[in-house]
Design an enzyme around this catalytic site. Structure first.
Site, mmCIF file in Angstrom:
data_model
loop_
_atom_site.group_PDB
_atom_site.id
_atom_site.type_symbol
_atom_site.label_atom_id
_atom_site.label_comp_id
_atom_site.label_asym_id
_atom_site.label_seq_id
_atom_site.Cartn_x
_atom_site.Cartn_y
_atom_site.Cartn_z
ATOM 1 N N ASP A 1 11.595 -4.534 4.214
ATOM 2 C CA ASP A 1 10.271 -4.524 4.839
ATOM 3 C C ASP A 1 9.247 -3.972 3.848
ATOM 4 O O ASP A 1 9.324 -2.794 3.464
ATOM 5 C CB ASP A 1 10.318 -3.661 6.110
ATOM 6 C CG ASP A 1 9.113 -3.866 7.002
ATOM 7 O OD1 ASP A 1 8.189 -4.604 6.594
ATOM 8 O OD2 ASP A 1 9.090 -3.283 8.096
ATOM 9 N N CYS B 1 4.287 -8.639 8.573
ATOM 10 C CA CYS B 1 5.625 -8.630 9.157
ATOM 11 C C CYS B 1 5.927 -9.734 10.169
ATOM 12 O O CYS B 1 6.855 -10.528 9.974
ATOM 13 C CB CYS B 1 5.876 -7.279 9.816
ATOM 14 S SG CYS B 1 5.680 -5.872 8.710
ATOM 15 N N LYS C 1 14.713 -4.376 12.702
ATOM 16 C CA LYS C 1 13.342 -4.709 13.095
ATOM 17 C C LYS C 1 13.204 -6.197 13.393
ATOM 18 O O LYS C 1 13.370 -7.025 12.501
ATOM 19 C CB LYS C 1 12.396 -4.293 11.959
ATOM 20 C CG LYS C 1 10.944 -4.651 12.209
ATOM 21 C CD LYS C 1 10.066 -4.085 11.118
ATOM 22 C CE LYS C 1 8.670 -4.666 11.167
ATOM 23 N NZ LYS C 1 7.787 -4.082 10.141
ATOM 24 N N HIS D 1 10.368 -7.676 15.618
ATOM 25 C CA HIS D 1 8.914 -7.856 15.510
ATOM 26 C C HIS D 1 8.432 -9.252 15.900
ATOM 27 O O HIS D 1 7.443 -9.740 15.357
ATOM 28 C CB HIS D 1 8.415 -7.494 14.103
ATOM 29 C CG HIS D 1 7.090 -6.756 14.171
ATOM 30 N ND1 HIS D 1 6.457 -6.199 13.071
ATOM 31 C CD2 HIS D 1 6.282 -6.490 15.228
ATOM 32 C CE1 HIS D 1 5.338 -5.641 13.443
ATOM 33 N NE2 HIS D 1 5.205 -5.800 14.741
HETATM 34 MG MG MG Z 1 6.598 -6.019 6.300
#
Ligand code: MG
Length: 500
Positions: free
Chosen positions: A29, A69, A133, A135
């Protein structure tokens, strides 16, 4: 070029690809192009990622489909440019392009009509699992979570970990950090607020258990780390262990996770049956100055469609299939993972929709010097900002993001607003990867004509999905809460923290 030729091993004899190989996808990330030691950073401690590159294939011209993201992950999961998937906000005066991410109060997520790579593989007989994650939304009944999008099992924080930590130091859960930090197992919150200080070790344990449990059948596992998104943190085992400070500590812990997964595959003799891929969702966070990431020789970072926002480290590891010390100069993208995984596993691509990926199988298994892509389209929300064709890149629009003074390049600043470039800016990325010297368009008339032609073709092929970010926003209604009937939310949202 001579060095690249020297170190690149071209396979002249075809290799035998296992039927239904396993796939492990490790997603960093906000890890920038210049953050890994093997990509040139002098003080990063990344021995396991360096090993992956040494024993496999390192990509030099690899692009994430988005500079932030959520949209980046939508394209990774679907192989489609993210405006098609609904992962953008309806453009407005405060957000003219619509580039944005989901927040916990969003009731929506990536359009449910989208098909994820996990769905395709699950239907093809694969066991599918994920940690970390996501998202791409939650939904009132968890309908946007991984467990509803093709993953048999999911464990993790669906969002960035920023609500779980202070901006400066790691902090334990407290009244100052109420219900914003929640851990899911499948579609159920199992800890809120969660103490994430040792989360990496838990994710790694989950990954190992998944791999062990499915070692005798084909599997797909998606390990979506929170490192190295801001605020930086590392477990006590990694704090103050690197020369690069807290960012280096966080990156070292991500690297440890990679090493644990590789070692576990080897201990089960699954390495030759498993493609492992490492890549990152978008460029580095420049506003954090020395605790942010590093874009190396590229311009700007996260949030922008300059090279530093979207060109990423990417490493493919598959002992016996991908030759060691390989380097690819081909343009390639996270968009290509879906198509490539479907091809390698013998699954079937959805035939009722446009896909934007290219099959990298030939590059991975037969000729690592193959040039498989000649173009890439840089989106910010619904704006096609720039187009790359071979080594030329044209900016039709530019905009800064995620960066403030005193960073020296004003083009990168948040305050540098969306600007149409008429005439467009043309760069030769082979000569000028930092996009500093715009070429004289008169001298490159035929190049511009070609790029304008492929841009027009592309625009005709683009169909936007319904914008889902902010569409169903209602914090009181949708904010995840482990005890939904309590009041006032989210302060009252407190459940046991016994997972560690
Ligand atoms: Mg990111």
């Amino acid at each position: 070029m001579c060095l690249l030729v020297f170190f690149t091993l071209k396979i002249t004899e075809s290799v035998e690809i296992p039927s239904k190989p396993n796939v492990v996808l490790i997603y960093g990330d906000d890890v920038g192009y210049g953050d890994l030691n093997v990509y040139g950073h002098p003080t990063s401690w990344t021995p396991n990622l360096d090993r992956m590159a040494r024993e496999g294939l390192r990509m030099l011209q690899f692009y994430s489909a988005a500079p932030i993201c959520s949209p980046s992950r939508a394209s990774l999961m679907t192989g489609r440019l993210y405006p098609r998937t609904g992962v953008y906000r309806s453009p407005s005066s405060t957000n003219p392009t619509g580039l944005d991410v989901f927040s916990p109060g969003d009731g929506g997520g990536m359009l449910l009509s989208e098909i994820t790579v996990a769905q395709v593989l699950k239907e093809h007989g694969y066991a599918t699992g994920m940690v970390g994650k996501w998202h791409l939304g939650i939904g009132e009944q968890g309908e946007y979570l991984p467990h509803s999008r093709g993953f048999d099992s999911y464990f993790g924080l669906p969002f960035t970990q920023s609500a779980c930590l202070s901006d400066i130091n790691p902090v334990p859960p407290s009244p100052d950090h109420p219900g914003y930090c929640f851990l899911y197992r499948n579609s159920t919150i199992v800890s809120q607020p969660a103490d994430i200080r040792d989360l990496d070790a838990v994710y790694v344990q989950e990954a190992k258990e998944f791999i062990s449990n499915h070692q005798h059948e084909p599997f797909f596992f998606y390990f979506a780390s929170h490192h190295t998104h801001r605020p930086q943190w590392a477990s006590s085992r990694y704090q103050d262990t690197t020369r690069r400070g807290i960012f280096g500590d966080a990156l070292a812990e991500l690297d440890w996770s990679v090493g644990e997964i590789l070692s576990h595959l080897e201990s089960l003799s699954l390495d030759s049956q498993t493609l492992v891929v490492f890549m990152s969702d978008n460029g580095p966070e420049l506003k954090d100055i020395e605790t942010g990431g590093e874009q190396g020789p590229l311009k700007c970072g996260k949030g922008t469609t300059y090279e530093g926002g979207v060109r990423e480290p990417a490493i493919f590891w598959w002992p016996g299939i991908i030759p060691s010390h390989s380097i690819s100069e081909s343009i390639s993208s996270t968009l290509d993972l879906f198509t490539t995984i479907v091809s390698l596993t013998g699954a079937t691509l959805p035939n009722d929709r446009a896909t934007d990926g290219i099959d990298l199988t030939q590059l991975l298994t037969n000729d690592t010097t193959a040039i498989v892509r000649d173009r890439f389209f840089y989106y910010s929300g619904v704006y096609l900002m720039a187009v790359r064709y071979h080594h030329y890149k044209v900016h039709f629009w530019t905009m800064g993001s995620h960066c403030f003074p005193p960073y020296p390049d004003q083009d990168c600043w948040d305050t540098t607003t969306l600007s149409r470039k008429d005439p467009p800016l043309l760069f030769n990325l082979d000569h000028d990867p930092k996009e500093r010297h715009s070429l004289n368009l008169t001298e490159y008339h035929s190049t511009m004509e070609t790029i304008l032609k492929i841009t027009a073709e592309h625009n005709r092929s683009m169909t936007l999905g319904v914008p889902m970010i902010g569409k169903l926003y209602n914090n009181a209604k949708f904010f995840p809460c482990c005890s939904p009937s309590c009041k006032p939310r989210p302060l009252c949202c407190s459940c046991s923290n016994d997972i560690f």
